[in-house]
Motif scaffolding. Structure first.
Motif, PDB file in Angstrom:
ATOM      1  N   VAL A   1       0.242   4.029   1.244  1.00 57.79           N
ATOM      2  CA  VAL A   1       0.126   4.575   2.595  1.00 57.79           C
ATOM      3  C   VAL A   1      -0.237   3.439   3.536  1.00 57.79           C
ATOM      4  O   VAL A   1      -1.184   2.700   3.271  1.00 57.79           O
TER       5      VAL A   1
ATOM      6  N   CYS B   1      -1.961   2.553   6.725  1.00 60.78           N
ATOM      7  CA  CYS B   1      -2.906   3.181   7.657  1.00 60.78           C
ATOM      8  C   CYS B   1      -2.704   2.526   9.020  1.00 60.78           C
ATOM      9  O   CYS B   1      -2.713   1.300   9.117  1.00 60.78           O
TER      10      CYS B   1
ATOM     11  N   CYS C   1       0.876  -1.186   0.000  1.00 63.95           N
ATOM     12  CA  CYS C   1       0.000   0.000   0.000  1.00 63.95           C
ATOM     13  C   CYS C   1       0.901   1.219   0.000  1.00 63.95           C
ATOM     14  O   CYS C   1       1.871   1.250   0.769  1.00 63.95           O
TER      15      CYS C   1
ATOM     16  N   ARG D   1      -7.771   2.300  -1.298  1.00 64.99           N
ATOM     17  CA  ARG D   1      -7.683   3.638  -0.689  1.00 64.99           C
ATOM     18  C   ARG D   1      -7.007   4.618  -1.655  1.00 64.99           C
ATOM     19  O   ARG D   1      -6.735   5.765  -1.272  1.00 64.99           O
TER      20      ARG D   1
ATOM     21  N   CYS E   1      -4.966  -0.397  10.153  1.00 66.26           N
ATOM     22  CA  CYS E   1      -5.171  -1.499   9.199  1.00 66.26           C
ATOM     23  C   CYS E   1      -5.385  -2.843   9.908  1.00 66.26           C
ATOM     24  O   CYS E   1      -4.600  -3.216  10.776  1.00 66.26           O
TER      25      CYS E   1
HETATM   26  S1  SF4 Z   1      -6.252  -0.142   5.485  1.00 64.53           S
HETATM   27 FE1  SF4 Z   1      -6.148  -0.754   3.333  1.00 64.53          FE
HETATM   28  S2  SF4 Z   1      -4.962   0.850   2.353  1.00 64.53           S
HETATM   29 FE2  SF4 Z   1      -4.586   1.035   4.542  1.00 64.53          FE
HETATM   30  S3  SF4 Z   1      -2.747  -0.164   4.937  1.00 64.53           S
HETATM   31 FE3  SF4 Z   1      -4.478  -1.525   5.256  1.00 64.53          FE
HETATM   32  S4  SF4 Z   1      -4.821  -2.549   3.302  1.00 64.53           S
HETATM   33 FE4  SF4 Z   1      -3.527  -0.751   2.935  1.00 64.53          FE
END
Ligand code: SF4
Length: 348
Positions: A107, A109, A105, A182, A112
Motif C-alpha cells: 500500500v 500511503c 510497499c 505497515r 509517506c
Molecule cells: S509510509 Fe511506510 S508503508 Fe507507507 S508507503 Fe511509505 S514506506 Fe511504505
C-alpha cells in the motif's frame, strides 16, 4: 516474494470495482498517479470504503500536486541520501543505523516521507548489498541498534530477510533490530504465514515497529496479526504520524493509543509530519501537536502516551517536543499538575 503477500491493486478500474469513487477522486486518480503512483491491497481498499480517515490515507488527492500547497516541501528534507555509507545503509546517530531494504510497499500511503522512492524501479536489497551492510556494522562496534526499513521490509524475499536477520543476530554488539512495517495494518494476513513468523522469531533481536495512525485501522484481523507476533515473543511498538484530516485531534488519538495499549502495542512516537513535497497537505502546526499531547496527559497514563517529536531539517535528527510543565526559579521549580494546579519543589 516470500510467503503469501496478497495481490496489489494499482489501476483505477481495479479500484472502482471495489469502492465507489466521487468525480473528484477519479480526477485526482488520473492526474496524480503519474506523479505519485497508487497501490493497495484488497484488504486496505475495503477498509477505505468504510472509513473516511483510511480513505484519506489511501486515495490520491489533487492537493498532492498543488504547487501552492506543496512548494515549501522538499523531496528529501531529512537528507537520508546524503548520510549513506553503503548504497542501502544510512549512519547518522553514533549507535544506530538505518537499512532501507526495498522501495516496495503493498500500500502506498499518501503521507509517506519517502515518496521520492516511489518512481524508482522496484528494488530489493540483494545478497551482496546485505553483506556490505553487515560488514559495515561489524566494523563499527558503537552500532547497537539497527533499523530495517523501506518500503516494507516484510515484503523481502524470505531467504534474504533471513540472511539479514541471522547476520545481525551473530554480531555481538548489535542489541536490537527494529523492523518498521505497515504489514499488520495494510495486509495483516501475511503475518499468518508461519514461515515468516519463524524467520522473525529466529532473528532473536527483532522488535517490530508498526505504524497505526487511526483507530479504524485496528480491526479483528490486524489484532490477530499483532497477536501472532506477540505469541512469538516479538515486542511490538507503534509510531504514529500526526496527519491533518486523519488524526489531528485529541479524541481520535486518545482512542488510538488506548486501543493500541489494549492489544499490547506500545505507542512510542507521535511524529510531526515532515515537510515533504507531496505530503504538505497533511501538515499541522507544531503548536497543535503540543496542545494535543498536553490533553493526552489528562486522559491517559504515560505508558499509552508516545513522545511527540520533530525531525530536524538537513539530518539534524529527532527532537522530542513535550508540553513544558515546569520552570526553574531561584531555589527550586514551579510545576504544573495534570489538572492545572501549580506547586513548588525545592531543588536540593
Ligand atoms: S509510509 Fe511506510 S508503508 Fe507507507 S508507503 Fe511509505 S514506506 Fe511504505
Amino acid at each position: 516474494m516470500g510467503g503469501s503477500l496478497s495481490r496489489v491493486l494499482t489501476e483505477l478500474s481495479d479500484v472502482e470495482s471495489h469502492i465507489n469513487l466521487s468525480k473528484e477522486e477519479k480526477r485526482a486518480f488520473k492526474e496524480v498517479v503519474p506523479v505519485f503512483p497508487f497501490s493497495s491491497s484488497l484488504y486496505y481498499l475495503k477498509l477505505a470504503s468504510r472509513s473516511k480517515a483510511v480513505r484519506r490515507m489511501l486515495l490520491p488527492s489533487l492537493e498532492e500536486i498543488d504547487e501552492e500547497i506543496q512548494s515549501p516541501g522538499e523531496l528529501d528534507p531529512l537528507c537520508e541520501e546524503r548520510d549513506k555509507k553503503t548504497p542501502f545503509l544510512t549512519h547518522r546517530y553514533p549507535d544506530r543505523v538505518l537499512i532501507v531494504t526495498t522501495n516496495f510497499c503493498p500500500v502506498l500511503c499518501r503521507f509517506c516521507m519517502r515518496k521520492r522512492n516511489w518512481l524508482k524501479p522496484k528494488f530489493f536489497i540483494d545478497e551482496g548489498e546485505i553483506e556490505k551492510a553487515l560488514s559495515y556494522i561489524k566494523e563499527n562496534p558503537k552500532v547497537r541498534d539497527v533499523l530495517i526499513s523501506g518500503g516494507d521490509p516484510l515484503t523481502l524475499p524470505l531467504e534474504r530477510l533471513e540472511r539479514l536477520l541471522s547476520g545481525l543476530e551473530r554480531i555481538e554488539h548489535v542489541d536490537i533490530v527494529r523492523i518498521g512495517t505497515r504489514i499488520p495494518i495494510v495486509d495483516p494476513e501475511r503475518l499468518f504465514d508461519e514461515n515468516l513468523l519463524n524467520v522473525l522469531e529466529r532473528g532473536k533481536k527483532v522488535w517490530i515497529n508498526t505504524h497505526f495512525n487511526h483507530p479504524d485501522e485496528i480491526t479483528e484481523v490486524s489484532k490477530e496479526a499483532v497477536g501472532r507476533l506477540l505469541e512469538r515473543r516479538i515486542p511490538v511498538n507503534n509510531q504514529t504520524v500526526l496527519l491533518k484530516g486523519v488524526n489531528d485531534n485529541v479524541d481520535t488519538l486518545t482512542e488510538l493509543f488506548s486501543r493500541l495499549q489494549r492489544i499490547k502495542v506500545r505507542p512510542y512516537y507521535l511524529f510531526h509530519c515532515d515537510p515533504v513535497k507531496g505530503v504538505m497537505h497533511f501538515s499541522t502546526t507544531i503548536t497543535l501537536g503540543v496542545e494535543i499531547v498536553k490533553e493526552l496527559f489528562k486522559r491517559l497514563s504515560p505508558l499509552a502516551i508516545p513522545y511527540y517529536a520533530v525531525d530536524g531539517p538537513g539530518g539534524l535528527g529527532k527532537v522530542p517536543v513535550m508540553p513544558k510543565r515546569f520552570r526553574k526559579i531561584k531555589d527550586g521549580y514551579i510545576f504544573e499538575s495534570f489538572n492545572g494546579k501549580k506547586f513548588f519543589m525545592e531543588d536540593r
